[in-house]
Enzyme design. Structure first.
Site, PDB file in Angstrom:
ATOM      1  N   ARG A  91       0.853  -1.197   0.000  1.00  0.00           N
ATOM      2  CA  ARG A  91       0.000   0.000   0.000  1.00  0.00           C
ATOM      3  C   ARG A  91       0.883   1.240   0.000  1.00  0.00           C
ATOM      4  O   ARG A  91       1.801   1.354   0.816  1.00  0.00           O
ATOM      5  CB  ARG A  91      -0.846  -0.043   1.264  1.00  0.00           C
ATOM      6  CG  ARG A  91      -1.917   0.980   1.373  1.00  0.00           C
ATOM      7  CD  ARG A  91      -2.624   0.861   2.715  1.00  0.00           C
ATOM      8  NE  ARG A  91      -3.589  -0.216   2.784  1.00  0.00           N
ATOM      9  CZ  ARG A  91      -4.093  -0.694   3.941  1.00  0.00           C
ATOM     10  NH1 ARG A  91      -3.706  -0.182   5.095  1.00  0.00           N
ATOM     11  NH2 ARG A  91      -4.967  -1.665   3.930  1.00  0.00           N
ATOM     12  N   ARG A 160      -1.405   6.403   9.755  1.00  0.00           N
ATOM     13  CA  ARG A 160      -1.582   5.886   8.380  1.00  0.00           C
ATOM     14  C   ARG A 160      -1.692   7.033   7.370  1.00  0.00           C
ATOM     15  O   ARG A 160      -1.538   8.190   7.711  1.00  0.00           O
ATOM     16  CB  ARG A 160      -2.866   5.047   8.337  1.00  0.00           C
ATOM     17  CG  ARG A 160      -2.927   3.907   9.350  1.00  0.00           C
ATOM     18  CD  ARG A 160      -2.024   2.788   8.922  1.00  0.00           C
ATOM     19  NE  ARG A 160      -2.199   1.597   9.735  1.00  0.00           N
ATOM     20  CZ  ARG A 160      -3.021   0.583   9.430  1.00  0.00           C
ATOM     21  NH1 ARG A 160      -3.794   0.625   8.372  1.00  0.00           N
ATOM     22  NH2 ARG A 160      -3.073  -0.485  10.204  1.00  0.00           N
ATOM     23  N   CYS A 453      -8.336 -10.781   1.350  1.00  0.00           N
ATOM     24  CA  CYS A 453      -8.404 -10.368   2.753  1.00  0.00           C
ATOM     25  C   CYS A 453      -8.582 -11.579   3.669  1.00  0.00           C
ATOM     26  O   CYS A 453      -9.580 -12.302   3.562  1.00  0.00           O
ATOM     27  CB  CYS A 453      -9.547  -9.386   2.971  1.00  0.00           C
ATOM     28  SG  CYS A 453      -9.631  -8.916   4.706  1.00  0.00           S
ATOM     29  N   CYS A 492     -16.738  -8.042   6.448  1.00  0.00           N
ATOM     30  CA  CYS A 492     -16.666  -8.400   7.868  1.00  0.00           C
ATOM     31  C   CYS A 492     -16.922  -7.132   8.674  1.00  0.00           C
ATOM     32  O   CYS A 492     -17.033  -6.046   8.100  1.00  0.00           O
ATOM     33  CB  CYS A 492     -15.301  -9.037   8.194  1.00  0.00           C
ATOM     34  SG  CYS A 492     -13.998  -7.851   8.578  1.00  0.00           S
ATOM     35  N   CYS A 496     -14.051  -1.537   6.671  1.00  0.00           N
ATOM     36  CA  CYS A 496     -13.091  -0.874   5.780  1.00  0.00           C
ATOM     37  C   CYS A 496     -13.744   0.014   4.719  1.00  0.00           C
ATOM     38  O   CYS A 496     -13.112   0.936   4.217  1.00  0.00           O
ATOM     39  CB  CYS A 496     -12.189  -1.910   5.114  1.00  0.00           C
ATOM     40  SG  CYS A 496     -11.218  -2.842   6.304  1.00  0.00           S
TER      41      CYS A 496
HETATM   42 FE1  SRM Z   1      -9.134  -1.968   6.631  1.00  0.00          FE
HETATM   43  C1  SRM Z   1      -7.770  -4.636   8.183  1.00  0.00           C
HETATM   44  C2  SRM Z   1      -8.426  -3.294   3.645  1.00  0.00           C
HETATM   45  C3  SRM Z   1      -9.792   1.011   5.200  1.00  0.00           C
HETATM   46  C4  SRM Z   1     -10.678  -0.976   9.502  1.00  0.00           C
HETATM   47  N1  SRM Z   1      -8.205  -3.664   6.027  1.00  0.00           N
HETATM   48  C5  SRM Z   1      -7.672  -4.609   6.836  1.00  0.00           C
HETATM   49  C6  SRM Z   1      -6.866  -5.624   6.022  1.00  0.00           C
HETATM   50  C7  SRM Z   1      -5.462  -5.140   5.954  1.00  0.00           C
HETATM   51  C8  SRM Z   1      -6.951  -7.072   6.502  1.00  0.00           C
HETATM   52  C9  SRM Z   1      -5.848  -7.525   7.433  1.00  0.00           C
HETATM   53  O1  SRM Z   1      -5.721  -6.989   8.552  1.00  0.00           O
HETATM   54  O2  SRM Z   1      -5.123  -8.451   7.061  1.00  0.00           O
HETATM   55  C10 SRM Z   1      -7.577  -5.468   4.650  1.00  0.00           C
HETATM   56  C11 SRM Z   1      -6.743  -5.837   3.448  1.00  0.00           C
HETATM   57  C12 SRM Z   1      -7.621  -6.350   2.340  1.00  0.00           C
HETATM   58  C13 SRM Z   1      -6.893  -6.540   1.077  1.00  0.00           C
HETATM   59  O3  SRM Z   1      -6.760  -7.695   0.629  1.00  0.00           O
HETATM   60  O4  SRM Z   1      -6.464  -5.565   0.475  1.00  0.00           O
HETATM   61  C14 SRM Z   1      -8.087  -4.050   4.747  1.00  0.00           C
HETATM   62  N2  SRM Z   1      -8.998  -1.247   4.783  1.00  0.00           N
HETATM   63  C15 SRM Z   1      -8.774  -1.975   3.661  1.00  0.00           C
HETATM   64  C16 SRM Z   1      -8.992  -1.154   2.417  1.00  0.00           C
HETATM   65  C17 SRM Z   1      -8.043  -1.521   1.287  1.00  0.00           C
HETATM   66  C18 SRM Z   1     -10.454  -1.295   1.978  1.00  0.00           C
HETATM   67  C19 SRM Z   1     -10.760  -0.837   0.580  1.00  0.00           C
HETATM   68  O5  SRM Z   1     -11.391  -1.628  -0.120  1.00  0.00           O
HETATM   69  O6  SRM Z   1     -10.430   0.274   0.208  1.00  0.00           O
HETATM   70  C20 SRM Z   1      -8.799   0.258   3.003  1.00  0.00           C
HETATM   71  C21 SRM Z   1      -7.363   0.690   2.973  1.00  0.00           C
HETATM   72  C22 SRM Z   1      -7.200   2.054   3.537  1.00  0.00           C
HETATM   73  C23 SRM Z   1      -5.832   2.629   3.367  1.00  0.00           C
HETATM   74  O7  SRM Z   1      -5.491   2.975   2.238  1.00  0.00           O
HETATM   75  O8  SRM Z   1      -5.133   2.790   4.361  1.00  0.00           O
HETATM   76  C24 SRM Z   1      -9.224   0.033   4.440  1.00  0.00           C
HETATM   77  N3  SRM Z   1      -9.996  -0.239   7.253  1.00  0.00           N
HETATM   78  C25 SRM Z   1     -10.298   0.828   6.470  1.00  0.00           C
HETATM   79  C26 SRM Z   1     -11.240   1.680   7.130  1.00  0.00           C
HETATM   80  C27 SRM Z   1     -11.876   2.929   6.555  1.00  0.00           C
HETATM   81  C28 SRM Z   1     -11.129   4.175   6.903  1.00  0.00           C
HETATM   82  O9  SRM Z   1     -10.040   4.125   7.479  1.00  0.00           O
HETATM   83  O10 SRM Z   1     -11.656   5.242   6.613  1.00  0.00           O
HETATM   84  C29 SRM Z   1     -11.519   1.097   8.361  1.00  0.00           C
HETATM   85  C30 SRM Z   1     -12.552   1.590   9.395  1.00  0.00           C
HETATM   86  C31 SRM Z   1     -12.136   2.818  10.097  1.00  0.00           C
HETATM   87  C32 SRM Z   1     -11.338   2.490  11.317  1.00  0.00           C
HETATM   88  O11 SRM Z   1     -10.154   2.206  11.201  1.00  0.00           O
HETATM   89  O12 SRM Z   1     -11.924   2.481  12.396  1.00  0.00           O
HETATM   90  C33 SRM Z   1     -10.711  -0.107   8.433  1.00  0.00           C
HETATM   91  N4  SRM Z   1      -9.165  -2.652   8.509  1.00  0.00           N
HETATM   92  C34 SRM Z   1      -9.905  -2.125   9.544  1.00  0.00           C
HETATM   93  C35 SRM Z   1      -9.758  -2.961  10.708  1.00  0.00           C
HETATM   94  C36 SRM Z   1     -10.381  -2.721  12.101  1.00  0.00           C
HETATM   95  C37 SRM Z   1      -9.528  -1.844  12.923  1.00  0.00           C
HETATM   96  C38 SRM Z   1      -9.991  -1.749  14.362  1.00  0.00           C
HETATM   97  O13 SRM Z   1     -10.071  -0.641  14.893  1.00  0.00           O
HETATM   98  O14 SRM Z   1     -10.261  -2.796  14.950  1.00  0.00           O
HETATM   99  C39 SRM Z   1      -8.930  -4.036  10.322  1.00  0.00           C
HETATM  100  C40 SRM Z   1      -8.483  -5.229  11.194  1.00  0.00           C
HETATM  101  C41 SRM Z   1      -7.347  -4.889  12.088  1.00  0.00           C
HETATM  102  O15 SRM Z   1      -6.717  -3.843  12.031  1.00  0.00           O
HETATM  103  O16 SRM Z   1      -7.085  -5.748  12.944  1.00  0.00           O
HETATM  104  C42 SRM Z   1      -8.595  -3.811   8.949  1.00  0.00           C
HETATM  105 FE1  SF4 Z   2     -11.286  -7.405   4.922  1.00  0.00          FE
HETATM  106 FE2  SF4 Z   2     -11.732  -4.937   5.803  1.00  0.00          FE
HETATM  107 FE3  SF4 Z   2     -13.435  -6.033   4.165  1.00  0.00          FE
HETATM  108 FE4  SF4 Z   2     -13.203  -6.953   6.655  1.00  0.00          FE
HETATM  109  S1  SF4 Z   2     -13.973  -4.960   6.066  1.00  0.00           S
HETATM  110  S2  SF4 Z   2     -13.404  -8.141   4.768  1.00  0.00           S
HETATM  111  S3  SF4 Z   2     -10.992  -6.617   7.012  1.00  0.00           S
HETATM  112  S4  SF4 Z   2     -11.294  -5.569   3.673  1.00  0.00           S
END
Ligand code: SRM
Ligand code: SF4
Length: 571
Positions: A91, A160, A453, A492, A496
């Site tokens: 990323r 981030r 994911c 899930c 995200c």
């Molecule tokens: Fe996310 C984890 C994808 C925005 C909350 N997110 C993941 C992971 C990395 C799975 C993992 O931990 O192994 C996913 C990778 C999927 C893949 O195959 O690419 C993933 N998140 C994404 C993206 C790519 C979704 C998308 O389709 O665009 C976004 C990438 C953002 C970036 O460029 O940095 C993405 N994730 C978000 C958002 C939205 C936002 O930030 O505005 C959230 C919710 C807001 C927040 O953080 O509260 C979000 N992602 C999570 C979480 C839960 C975090 C928590 O507080 O518990 C996880 C799981 C974790 O961190 O344990 C997670």
């Molecule tokens: Fe994966 Fe985030 Fe989508 Fe959950 S919300 S399935 S962690 S990309």
């Protein structure tokens, strides 16, 4: 360089830090990592497996990458007694989501050579490449570096990618506000040189003093940390979903400063009642760049010192804030910055959308926002988006901006170049594609989910497009196609694609099953609520059919679907 933002905090509490149990395993990995180095180099040179060592999997996140495997192929490979098909997602760090044309060209070449070739625009205004095999990580990072791109701190327990309202048309001082994204990203970068050493083969740091890190120390943040800047009246970056949200206050066409909101976070865990989505709370106003950056820095240090380090599910700032109280948190920040936050200034959000098609800003520059379904840039049977963007980039007459709604803006086009760009967009049918897309599809968003994911329980970006086609039919039948309804899906409960602040949110619970959430508003100021749990497609469409019928017949004048559904189904 020493500056007022990286001074040591004197009153930091004794380590180990707050939390009910002992330190979580990730905390120990961070502390023992020798500045995020771990044994990544050894892991990389192990040719017996496509994976890397377990501890290193946690550490590479800080370098902007995740180990994944192709979940579609797990069964087939297990039957053949083969290891999982491991690969890596990388990323980029793009504060405010901005790329020069030569960087886009480089990125497309890198994607073609080293990854699946699909360029994924994320919900945080940046780009991910998937499917990079272990042996290709270093060449990928080196190629990015040659294009002046990096992936530092885009994952892991650290600040981030910083978001900023995307469209320069939003304000005559967009550029000034946008520049804060880069500044914030810069002051919150980790000091370790591990990234350069491991991925770019730069010499190992001999004097450890050079990488002393007053902010992150050896423990980094308790959890990921997210910052976004919104320019009212458009909340296109969902400012309240972030650990820190800055709301630009513009008076007499000048930036007076920022309201600061803290404690947003959108993840929950099915079955864990202690977890919840939370919108950020506005705690005050700051009137200068120095104060803004100082306040941000110290909001991080308080979370660093008081965040939960034993239970990662409860480690985000939102939980620290609710545990210790907003007043306490604010006064601790004020103590550390040495000034009081002023009372927050009034602001209004009236939308959170992208402006599709051609728009011109106050300086006469042109912008074309392309609908990019779920942020996936590729050539498919409907449209050759990737080829079109390459042609556009090759003119050298544009820049690229990415929106937090996963779309691309071809930007900063001079009047005399507009026709050239318009012709390319026309020839590749991009204009037809964008104009011909329904409002509900343009307003929809899904996360990645399967096949990469590891946390996905249900499909999202591979499924939402077909569900939207069925929803389009329903809206058509109820003569509601012109309604601005925001629909989001995640595979899930991690949120995200920010489903919890959609008007209709789908949250995956298992294969083909989704919790249905309703009642969020159109501007991103209100969370939605669960209406029904674990519905399949037939049940979803039956419910939506009824909602749309009721909405059409019972809504008040100008009432949005979100407001109506809150009033109707939760009162
Ligand atoms: Fe996310 C984890 C994808 C925005 C909350 N997110 C993941 C992971 C990395 C799975 C993992 O931990 O192994 C996913 C990778 C999927 C893949 O195959 O690419 C993933 N998140 C994404 C993206 C790519 C979704 C998308 O389709 O665009 C976004 C990438 C953002 C970036 O460029 O940095 C993405 N994730 C978000 C958002 C939205 C936002 O930030 O505005 C959230 C919710 C807001 C927040 O953080 O509260 C979000 N992602 C999570 C979480 C839960 C975090 C928590 O507080 O518990 C996880 C799981 C974790 O961190 O344990 C997670
Ligand atoms: Fe994966 Fe985030 Fe989508 Fe959950 S919300 S399935 S962690 S990309």
């Amino acid at each position: 360089m020493e500056n007022s933002f990286n001074k040591q905090v004197d009153n930091k509490p004794e380590f180990p830090l707050r939390g009910t149990g002992g330190l979580s395993s990730i905390e120990k990995i961070k502390i023992n990592s020798d500045g995020l180095r771990g044994t990544i180099k050894e892991s990389l040179s192990d040719e017996l497996t496509g994976a890397i060592r377990e501890d290193d999997q946690a550490l590479i996140k800080f370098h902007g990458m995740y180990q994944q495997d192709d979940r579609d192929r797990r069964e087939e490979r297990a039957e053949k007694k083969l290891d999982r098909l491991y690969s890596f997602m990388i990323r980029l760090r793009l504060p405010g989501g901005f790329l020069l044309p030569e960087q886009w060209i480089a990125m497309q070449e890198i994607a073609g050579e080293n990854s699946t070739g699909v360029i994924k625009i994320t919900t945080r205004q940046t780009i991910q490449l998937h499917g990079i095999f272990k042996s290709k990580i270093k060449p990928t990072i080196k190629a990015f570096n040659a294009a002046k791109l990096d992936s530092i701190a885009t994952c892991g327990d650290i600040n981030r990618n910083v978001l900023c309202s995307s469209n320069p048309k939003q304000s005559p001082i967009h550029q000034q506000i946008f520049s804060y994204a880069g500044k914030i990203s810069e002051i919150l970068m980790p000091k370790t040189k591990a990234y350069y050493e491991i991925w770019l083969d730069e010499e190992k740091i001999i004097d450890k003093k050079d990488e002393e890190d007053p902010l992150y120390q050896d423990r980094y943040m308790p959890r990921k940390f997210k910052i976004a800047i919104a320019i009212p009246p458009n909340n296109d970056i969902d400012v309240f979903g972030n650990d820190i949200g800055l709301i630009a206050i513009i008076e007499n066409e000048k930036l007076s400063g920022f309201n600061i909101a803290i404690g947003g976070g959108l993840s929950t865990t099915h079955g864990n009642a202690e977890t919840y989505a939370r919108l950020a709370t506005v705690i005050g106003f700051v009137d200068s760049e120095e104060k803004t950056l100082k306040a941000i820095y110290e909001i991080l240090t308080v979370q660093r010192d008081y965040g939960n380090r034993s239970d990662r599910k409860l480690a985000r700032l939102k939980y620290t804030l609710d545990r210790l109280g907003i007043d306490w948190y604010k006064s601790e920040v004020e103590k550390r910055v040495g000034f009081k936050l002023e009372e927050a200034k009034p602001f209004t959000f009236t939308s959170r959308k992208d402006y599709f098609g051609w728009e011109q800003n106050q300086d006469g520059l042109w912008y074309y926002t392309i609908f990019t379904e779920n942020g996936r840039v590729l050539d498919d049977e409907r449209v050759a988006l990737k080829s079109a963007l390459l042609e556009v980039a090759k003119t050298g007459k544009v820049t690229f901006r990415f929106t937090a709604n996963q779309n691309v803006i071809i930007s900063d086009i001079k009047e005399e170049d507009k026709e050239t760009i318009n012709k390319i967009l026309n020839d590749f049918k991009i204009i037809e594609h964008t104009d011909g897309t329904s409002l509900v599809r343009k307003n929809s968003m899904a996360c990645v989910a399967f096949p990469t994911c590891p946390l996905a329980l249900a499909e999202a970006q591979r499924y939402l497009p077909s569900l939207i086609s069925k929803i389009e039919n329903l809206l058509d039948q109820h003569e509601l196609s012109d309604e601005d309804i925001i629909i989001r899906m995640t595979g899930c409960p991690n949120g995200c694609a920010r489903s919890y602040i959609a008007e209709i949110g789908f949250v995956g619970t298992g294969p083909g099953k989704y919790n249905l959430h309703l009642g969020g508003d159109n501007e991103g100021m209100r969370l939605n609520k669960i209406y029904k749990e674990s519905l399949d497609e037939h049940e979803i469409l039956t419910e939506l059919d009824r909602f749309f019928f009721d909405f059409k017949n019972e809504r008040n004048a100008n009432e949005s679907f979100g407001d109506y559904s809150l009033r109707k189904y939760f009162n």
